[in-house]
Design a protein around this motif. Structure first.
Motif, PDB file in Angstrom:
ATOM      1  N   ARG A 265      54.707  47.300  43.351  1.00 42.30           N
ATOM      2  CA  ARG A 265      53.968  48.262  42.525  1.00 42.30           C
ATOM      3  C   ARG A 265      54.739  49.566  42.534  1.00 42.30           C
ATOM      4  O   ARG A 265      55.567  49.807  43.404  1.00 42.30           O
TER       5      ARG A 265
ATOM      6  N   PRO B  30      45.259  37.595  49.037  1.00 41.31           N
ATOM      7  CA  PRO B  30      46.369  36.699  48.678  1.00 41.31           C
ATOM      8  C   PRO B  30      46.668  36.688  47.183  1.00 41.31           C
ATOM      9  O   PRO B  30      47.765  36.310  46.776  1.00 41.31           O
ATOM     10  N   PHE B  31      45.707  37.100  46.347  1.00 40.64           N
ATOM     11  CA  PHE B  31      45.954  37.176  44.897  1.00 40.64           C
ATOM     12  C   PHE B  31      46.108  38.624  44.438  1.00 40.64           C
ATOM     13  O   PHE B  31      46.047  38.912  43.242  1.00 40.64           O
ATOM     14  N   GLY B  32      46.304  39.542  45.379  1.00 43.68           N
ATOM     15  CA  GLY B  32      46.386  40.957  45.026  1.00 43.68           C
ATOM     16  C   GLY B  32      44.996  41.525  44.752  1.00 43.68           C
ATOM     17  O   GLY B  32      43.978  40.907  45.102  1.00 43.68           O
ATOM     18  N   ALA B  33      44.978  42.684  44.128  1.00 44.22           N
ATOM     19  CA  ALA B  33      43.698  43.337  43.822  1.00 44.22           C
ATOM     20  C   ALA B  33      43.943  44.339  42.707  1.00 44.22           C
ATOM     21  O   ALA B  33      45.080  44.699  42.422  1.00 44.22           O
TER      22      ALA B  33
ATOM     23  N   GLY C 181      54.876  32.666  38.207  1.00 45.71           N
ATOM     24  CA  GLY C 181      53.709  33.046  39.005  1.00 45.71           C
ATOM     25  C   GLY C 181      52.903  31.859  39.464  1.00 45.71           C
ATOM     26  O   GLY C 181      52.210  31.926  40.478  1.00 45.71           O
ATOM     27  N   GLY C 182      52.985  30.764  38.730  1.00 49.16           N
ATOM     28  CA  GLY C 182      52.014  29.701  38.971  1.00 49.16           C
ATOM     29  C   GLY C 182      52.487  28.513  39.753  1.00 49.16           C
ATOM     30  O   GLY C 182      51.676  27.873  40.434  1.00 49.16           O
TER      31      GLY C 182
ATOM     32  N   ARG D  41      46.278  41.821  29.395  1.00 48.90           N
ATOM     33  CA  ARG D  41      45.340  41.359  30.424  1.00 48.90           C
ATOM     34  C   ARG D  41      44.076  40.778  29.772  1.00 48.90           C
ATOM     35  O   ARG D  41      43.470  39.859  30.288  1.00 48.90           O
TER      36      ARG D  41
ATOM     37  N   ALA E 139      53.768  40.163  33.704  1.00 44.60           N
ATOM     38  CA  ALA E 139      53.982  40.761  35.022  1.00 44.60           C
ATOM     39  C   ALA E 139      54.663  42.137  34.948  1.00 44.60           C
ATOM     40  O   ALA E 139      54.487  42.952  35.844  1.00 44.60           O
TER      41      ALA E 139
ATOM     42  N   LEU F 174      52.925  40.536  47.951  1.00 43.77           N
ATOM     43  CA  LEU F 174      52.377  40.567  46.584  1.00 43.77           C
ATOM     44  C   LEU F 174      53.534  40.770  45.606  1.00 43.77           C
ATOM     45  O   LEU F 174      54.613  40.250  45.848  1.00 43.77           O
TER      46      LEU F 174
ATOM     47  N   THR G  78      53.715  29.133  43.895  1.00 38.83           N
ATOM     48  CA  THR G  78      52.579  29.592  44.707  1.00 38.83           C
ATOM     49  C   THR G  78      51.634  28.426  45.030  1.00 38.83           C
ATOM     50  O   THR G  78      51.192  28.284  46.174  1.00 38.83           O
TER      51      THR G  78
ATOM     52  N   CYS H 116      46.251  38.856  40.339  1.00 36.28           N
ATOM     53  CA  CYS H 116      46.666  37.601  39.708  1.00 36.28           C
ATOM     54  C   CYS H 116      45.641  37.138  38.668  1.00 36.28           C
ATOM     55  O   CYS H 116      44.483  36.905  38.996  1.00 36.28           O
ATOM     56  N   PRO H 117      46.070  36.972  37.411  1.00 37.80           N
ATOM     57  CA  PRO H 117      45.121  36.494  36.407  1.00 37.80           C
ATOM     58  C   PRO H 117      44.960  34.970  36.445  1.00 37.80           C
ATOM     59  O   PRO H 117      44.037  34.433  35.847  1.00 37.80           O
TER      60      PRO H 117
ATOM     61  N   ARG I  33      46.205  44.752  38.372  1.00 41.15           N
ATOM     62  CA  ARG I  33      47.317  43.807  38.255  1.00 41.15           C
ATOM     63  C   ARG I  33      47.099  42.581  39.122  1.00 41.15           C
ATOM     64  O   ARG I  33      48.038  41.829  39.400  1.00 41.15           O
TER      65      ARG I  33
ATOM     66  N   ARG J  70      54.314  48.341  37.597  1.00 45.68           N
ATOM     67  CA  ARG J  70      55.368  47.640  38.339  1.00 45.68           C
ATOM     68  C   ARG J  70      56.699  48.346  38.137  1.00 45.68           C
ATOM     69  O   ARG J  70      57.031  48.714  37.013  1.00 45.68           O
TER      70      ARG J  70
END
Ligand code: HEM
Length: 402
Positions: free
Chosen positions: A271, A331-334, A200-201, A31, A19, A268, A204, A339-340, A337, A1
């Protein structure tokens, strides 16, 4: 990031949480903590009572509006539900100053999302001098730090005795105490991680819920089908619990379709390109900030039939999912990184939505027609409806009296 010059004022080198954890071994470590400790299925499950209580509170407020035949501001109610469930899971229900915590973090999210003069002209000293943002960032950091220090102290004093009652902050403090990490976690890292989880939580989940209710109002066929499913599955039950959500397959397709048309974080998170590379004939130098327009990709007619239409059935065959393998739907990225907190967020969304559909029918205020509902978007940290969503609830299954 990428970390901009302004962001650095509030996250000094070495104090990153999740993040903005620097790429490499430190990122791998945090992670792993996310997948094994913070957002494991067992941990998400352990906050079930918190979610059920907060959903109960949301539904009671809606029921009160229904009794008075008043419209309810669902945007506000759903934001409060998402913020309260997140804060209780992260900080714990014993936390005295929840409201102040929420206010400070909201201010931080706004500051992080804004574009500032020093970021546009990073080498200009003049930009740094005339901009108000550096001062605001510094003040935000001081205030956040003082507040988080108090929160951490309170937690260290009332350490959770029971593992299942641990909030996410307790988990991080325990891992720090155990001292088994290759890269020790400082209190500053923990404070940043808490901020990341909240930022993040909560917005969203609220945004997903608000768009879901708006799309359902706009699409009465889908609303009926989703309500029929919930009411059939829960027939005779006084209220919605997480046990009762298992068979709600159509409702899950509805949520998927909402996340396709309205990914809460449409670009997202930024990056940074790690090596010089060439994409579609364009040279992209190392260090370039990359924004992925997930919003545009998940509406692209090259990948989706009737791309602009709300059709949950398109996900019926389960060929495309949001788990990071299908690049047309992220929608949660890929990737590393991604979204955990995905299952955490979905648990919040599913429970509240099932309750809203089970107990109430929904109308627009003043007898307005579905086609009159304004679906204009408002750009912000997350993309929401431009206007607050006001709806009139009509009780179908009364809530239990206690
Ligand atoms: C509907 C709910 C949610 C959506 C749509 C969502 C979406 C996202 C997206 C798009 C990213 C960036 C991924 C990327 O760069 O590829 C992200 C990252 C992240 N999310 Fe979520 N999120 C949700 C819920 C949550 C929850 C509930 C939490 C925690 C409590 C959370 C914590 C995080 C964190 C810490 C990151 C940064 C990960 C990293 O940089 O390694 N999210 N999320």
């Amino acid at each position: 990031r990428p970390i901009s010059r302004m962001l650095r004022l509030s996250i000094p080198d070495g104090t990153e949480g999740i993040a903005f954890a620097p790429y490499g071994d430190k990122l791998r470590q945090i992670r792993k903590i996310c997948s094994v400790e913070l957002f494991s299925a067992r941990r998400v499950q352990s906050f079930r009572t918190v979610r059920e209580e907060e959903a109960g509170r949301l539904l009671l407020a809606v029921a009160a509006a229904a009794t008075a035949s008043d419209p309810v501001n669902l945007s506000n109610r759903l934001s409060a539900y998402a913020a309260d469930s997140s804060v209780r899971a992260i900080i714990g229900s014993r936390f005295k100053d929840r409201d102040t915590f929420l206010m400070i973090l909201q201010r931080g999210i706004k500051l992080f999302a804004g574009m500032s003069l020093p970021d546009l002209y990073p080498s200009s000293r003049l930009a740094m001098l005339v901009s108000r943002v550096p001062g605001q960032m510094k003040r935000y950091r001081e205030e956040r730090d003082a507040f988080m220090d108090a929160a951490v102290r309170e937690h260290q004093e009332n350490r959770a005795a029971d593992d299942d009652k641990e909030g996410l902050l307790d988990v991080l403090l325990r891992i720090q105490r155990e001292g088994q990490l290759q890269f020790p976690m400082s209190i500053d890292n923990i404070k940043s991680a808490v901020g990341d989880m909240f930022a993040g939580g909560s917005d969203t989940s609220a945004t997903t819920l608000i768009w879901t209710m708006a799309e359902l109002l706009k699409n009465p066929r889908v609303m009926r089908k989703a309500q029929d499913e919930v009411r059939r599955a829960l027939a005779g039950q006084p209220n919605v619990t997480e046990d009762s959500l298992g068979g709600l397959n159509y409702m899950r397709l509805v949520i998927k379709e909402v996340l396709r048309l309205h990914p809460p974080a449409p670009l997202l998170l930024p990056r940074e390109c790690m090596n010089d590379c060439r994409v579609l004939g364009f040279d992209v130098p190392k260090g370039t900030m990359v924004l992925v327009n997930a919003w545009a990709v998940s509406r692209d007619p090259a990948h989706w039939d009737a791309a602009e239409e709300f059709i949950p059935e398109r996900f019926e065959r389960g060929e495309v999912d949001f788990k990071g393998a299908d690049m047309e739907y992220t929608p949660f990225g890929a990737g590393r990184r991604m979204c955990p907190g995905m299952s955490f967020g979905l648990a919040n969304v599913e429970l509240a939505l099932a309750g809203l559909l089970y107990h109430f029918d929904w109308e627009l205020p003043g007898g307005a027609q579905a086609k009159e509902l304004d679906m204009t978007e408002k750009m912000g940290v997350t993309v929401r409806l431009r206007r607050d969503l006001l709806l009139v609830p009509v009780v179908r299954v009364p809530l239990p009296l206690d």
